[in-house]
Design a protein around this motif. Structure first.
Motif, PDB file in Angstrom:
ATOM      1  N   GLU A  37      65.836 118.857 111.907  1.00  0.00           N
ATOM      2  CA  GLU A  37      65.003 117.793 111.340  1.00  0.00           C
ATOM      3  C   GLU A  37      65.691 117.165 110.136  1.00  0.00           C
ATOM      4  O   GLU A  37      66.405 117.846 109.391  1.00  0.00           O
ATOM      5  CB  GLU A  37      63.646 118.340 110.917  1.00  0.00           C
ATOM      6  CG  GLU A  37      62.795 118.884 112.057  1.00  0.00           C
ATOM      7  CD  GLU A  37      61.449 119.389 111.580  1.00  0.00           C
ATOM      8  OE1 GLU A  37      61.227 119.418 110.341  1.00  0.00           O
ATOM      9  OE2 GLU A  37      60.609 119.762 112.419  1.00  0.00           O
ATOM     10  N   GLU A  38      65.458 115.877 109.966  1.00  0.00           N
ATOM     11  CA  GLU A  38      65.904 115.155 108.770  1.00  0.00           C
ATOM     12  C   GLU A  38      64.668 114.656 108.032  1.00  0.00           C
ATOM     13  O   GLU A  38      63.911 113.838 108.578  1.00  0.00           O
ATOM     14  CB  GLU A  38      66.798 113.973 109.134  1.00  0.00           C
ATOM     15  CG  GLU A  38      67.233 113.157 107.915  1.00  0.00           C
ATOM     16  CD  GLU A  38      68.011 111.902 108.288  1.00  0.00           C
ATOM     17  OE1 GLU A  38      68.560 111.260 107.372  1.00  0.00           O
ATOM     18  OE2 GLU A  38      68.056 111.570 109.485  1.00  0.00           O
ATOM     19  N   SER A  39      64.445 115.201 106.861  1.00  0.00           N
ATOM     20  CA  SER A  39      63.280 114.827 106.054  1.00  0.00           C
ATOM     21  C   SER A  39      61.983 114.932 106.852  1.00  0.00           C
ATOM     22  O   SER A  39      61.136 114.041 106.813  1.00  0.00           O
ATOM     23  CB  SER A  39      63.463 113.413 105.509  1.00  0.00           C
ATOM     24  OG  SER A  39      64.642 113.329 104.733  1.00  0.00           O
ATOM     25  N   GLU A  59      74.291 111.412 104.117  1.00  0.00           N
ATOM     26  CA  GLU A  59      74.710 112.381 103.100  1.00  0.00           C
ATOM     27  C   GLU A  59      73.626 112.543 102.033  1.00  0.00           C
ATOM     28  O   GLU A  59      73.047 111.561 101.566  1.00  0.00           O
ATOM     29  CB  GLU A  59      76.011 111.917 102.438  1.00  0.00           C
ATOM     30  CG  GLU A  59      77.187 111.834 103.390  1.00  0.00           C
ATOM     31  CD  GLU A  59      78.379 111.153 102.742  1.00  0.00           C
ATOM     32  OE1 GLU A  59      78.370 110.992 101.498  1.00  0.00           O
ATOM     33  OE2 GLU A  59      79.307 110.753 103.467  1.00  0.00           O
ATOM     34  N   GLY A  60      73.355 113.778 101.680  1.00  0.00           N
ATOM     35  CA  GLY A  60      72.369 114.058 100.647  1.00  0.00           C
ATOM     36  C   GLY A  60      70.952 114.215 101.147  1.00  0.00           C
ATOM     37  O   GLY A  60      70.086 114.701 100.406  1.00  0.00           O
ATOM     38  N   HIS A  61      70.692 113.797 102.405  1.00  0.00           N
ATOM     39  CA  HIS A  61      69.345 113.968 102.942  1.00  0.00           C
ATOM     40  C   HIS A  61      69.084 115.444 103.266  1.00  0.00           C
ATOM     41  O   HIS A  61      70.006 116.213 103.519  1.00  0.00           O
ATOM     42  CB  HIS A  61      69.161 113.118 104.195  1.00  0.00           C
ATOM     43  CG  HIS A  61      68.840 111.687 103.900  1.00  0.00           C
ATOM     44  ND1 HIS A  61      68.226 110.848 104.802  1.00  0.00           N
ATOM     45  CD2 HIS A  61      69.052 110.942 102.778  1.00  0.00           C
ATOM     46  CE1 HIS A  61      68.078 109.655 104.260  1.00  0.00           C
ATOM     47  NE2 HIS A  61      68.566 109.683 103.032  1.00  0.00           N
ATOM     48  N   THR A  62      67.806 115.813 103.297  1.00  0.00           N
ATOM     49  CA  THR A  62      67.430 117.198 103.575  1.00  0.00           C
ATOM     50  C   THR A  62      67.454 117.479 105.071  1.00  0.00           C
ATOM     51  O   THR A  62      66.829 116.760 105.855  1.00  0.00           O
ATOM     52  CB  THR A  62      66.026 117.492 103.025  1.00  0.00           C
ATOM     53  OG1 THR A  62      66.025 117.294 101.602  1.00  0.00           O
ATOM     54  CG2 THR A  62      65.621 118.930 103.318  1.00  0.00           C
ATOM     55  N   VAL A  63      68.170 118.525 105.441  1.00  0.00           N
ATOM     56  CA  VAL A  63      68.264 118.944 106.845  1.00  0.00           C
ATOM     57  C   VAL A  63      67.550 120.285 106.991  1.00  0.00           C
ATOM     58  O   VAL A  63      67.778 121.209 106.215  1.00  0.00           O
ATOM     59  CB  VAL A  63      69.737 119.094 107.285  1.00  0.00           C
ATOM     60  CG1 VAL A  63      69.811 119.489 108.761  1.00  0.00           C
ATOM     61  CG2 VAL A  63      70.507 117.802 107.029  1.00  0.00           C
ATOM     62  N   THR A  64      66.673 120.367 107.995  1.00  0.00           N
ATOM     63  CA  THR A  64      65.938 121.596 108.268  1.00  0.00           C
ATOM     64  C   THR A  64      66.297 122.094 109.665  1.00  0.00           C
ATOM     65  O   THR A  64      66.342 121.310 110.608  1.00  0.00           O
ATOM     66  CB  THR A  64      64.417 121.369 108.189  1.00  0.00           C
ATOM     67  OG1 THR A  64      64.087 120.788 106.927  1.00  0.00           O
ATOM     68  CG2 THR A  64      63.662 122.684 108.345  1.00  0.00           C
ATOM     69  N   GLU A  90      66.538 125.015 104.743  1.00  0.00           N
ATOM     70  CA  GLU A  90      66.996 123.656 104.461  1.00  0.00           C
ATOM     71  C   GLU A  90      68.356 123.656 103.770  1.00  0.00           C
ATOM     72  O   GLU A  90      68.752 124.642 103.139  1.00  0.00           O
ATOM     73  CB  GLU A  90      65.989 122.924 103.567  1.00  0.00           C
ATOM     74  CG  GLU A  90      64.597 122.785 104.148  1.00  0.00           C
ATOM     75  CD  GLU A  90      63.645 122.109 103.162  1.00  0.00           C
ATOM     76  OE1 GLU A  90      64.016 121.995 101.962  1.00  0.00           O
ATOM     77  OE2 GLU A  90      62.546 121.693 103.579  1.00  0.00           O
ATOM     78  N   PHE A  91      69.063 122.539 103.919  1.00  0.00           N
ATOM     79  CA  PHE A  91      70.281 122.289 103.146  1.00  0.00           C
ATOM     80  C   PHE A  91      70.468 120.784 103.023  1.00  0.00           C
ATOM     81  O   PHE A  91      69.862 120.010 103.770  1.00  0.00           O
ATOM     82  CB  PHE A  91      71.511 122.951 103.801  1.00  0.00           C
ATOM     83  CG  PHE A  91      71.862 122.405 105.161  1.00  0.00           C
ATOM     84  CD1 PHE A  91      72.739 121.322 105.301  1.00  0.00           C
ATOM     85  CD2 PHE A  91      71.341 122.989 106.309  1.00  0.00           C
ATOM     86  CE1 PHE A  91      73.076 120.843 106.552  1.00  0.00           C
ATOM     87  CE2 PHE A  91      71.671 122.507 107.563  1.00  0.00           C
ATOM     88  CZ  PHE A  91      72.548 121.433 107.684  1.00  0.00           C
ATOM     89  N   LYS A  92      71.264 120.375 102.062  1.00  0.00           N
ATOM     90  CA  LYS A  92      71.547 118.954 101.868  1.00  0.00           C
ATOM     91  C   LYS A  92      72.751 118.559 102.732  1.00  0.00           C
ATOM     92  O   LYS A  92      73.743 119.269 102.785  1.00  0.00           O
ATOM     93  CB  LYS A  92      71.838 118.657 100.395  1.00  0.00           C
ATOM     94  CG  LYS A  92      70.655 118.911  99.459  1.00  0.00           C
ATOM     95  CD  LYS A  92      69.489 117.989  99.773  1.00  0.00           C
ATOM     96  CE  LYS A  92      68.346 118.203  98.775  1.00  0.00           C
ATOM     97  NZ  LYS A  92      67.187 117.313  99.071  1.00  0.00           N
TER      98      LYS A  92
END
Length: 206
Positions: A37-39, A59-64, A90-92
């Protein structure tokens, strides 16, 4: 005055220059599914062929990353670019592409049974041997006791021995979750014992 008018067209294309590829490595993936997932929005999944396990995230968006195990399996490990992450972790999004991997392991469930039966004995085991000269089946491999855990879908053999020739073996195995009898299989009635595939739990063997 003469003016020259020519036809022309304008086209504009936009691309996410700061978006990097995220892909799910499906090699050897069995026992569950992975969702990325992205955001909070699903962008790719290992179960959807049209997504093919690929996506592009800024880049910089939250990845789940979420892993869901199939029946009989448990989530093992989840990594992104070799870094371990918790399930639903999660990670950026970094500045390079990301590879997502996950493993699923077979879960183990208990064998619940009373080894004491009338007019004979029985043994549960992971394997068996057959003495062709004497016509005798014997347990081999691991011999199970009441409460022992067995991996999902593993074969369990039942070696039943009546106390004398006046009795015949009648075996019933019940699924604790569904409360129904489990299908027993037997190839050759002389040289091979009854067997069943381990379900989510066994409530009794009689």
């Amino acid at each position: 005055t003469i003016k020259e008018i020519r036809d022309f067209a304008i086209s504009v294309e936009f691309s996410l220059s700061n978006a990097k590829r995220v892909f799910i490595n499906k090699e050897g993936l069995a026992g569950g599914t992975i969702v990325v997932e992205e955001s909070g929005k699903i962008v790719t999944s290992s179960s959807d062929s049209w997504l093919d396990g690929d996506a592009y995230i800024i880049e910089g968006h939250t990845v789940t990353v979420k892993a869901t195990a199939d029946t009989g399996y448990a989530v093992g490990t989840i990594t992104w670019n070799g870094k371990t992450i918790a399930n639903d972790g999660e990670f950026k999004m970094p500045t390079e592409q990301v590879e997502i991997k996950a493993t699923f392991k077979k879960d183990s469930y208990p064998l619940n049974f009373n080894p004491s039966v009338a007019n004979g004995t029985f043994t549960l085991s992971s394997d068996f041997t057959f003495d062709a000269d004497k016509g005798i089946l014997s347990p081999a491999g691991k011999t199970y006791s009441n409460g022992d855990k067995v991996p999902y879908n593993e074969i369990v053999y039942i070696i039943a021995t009546p106390s004398n020739s006046d009795y015949m073996e009648q075996i019933t195995v019940k699924n604790e979750t569904e409360g129904q009898a489990i299908k027993l299989e037997r190839g050759n009635t002389v040289s091979k014992p009854y067997q069943f595939e381990m379900p989510a739990s066994v409530s009794g063997v009689t």
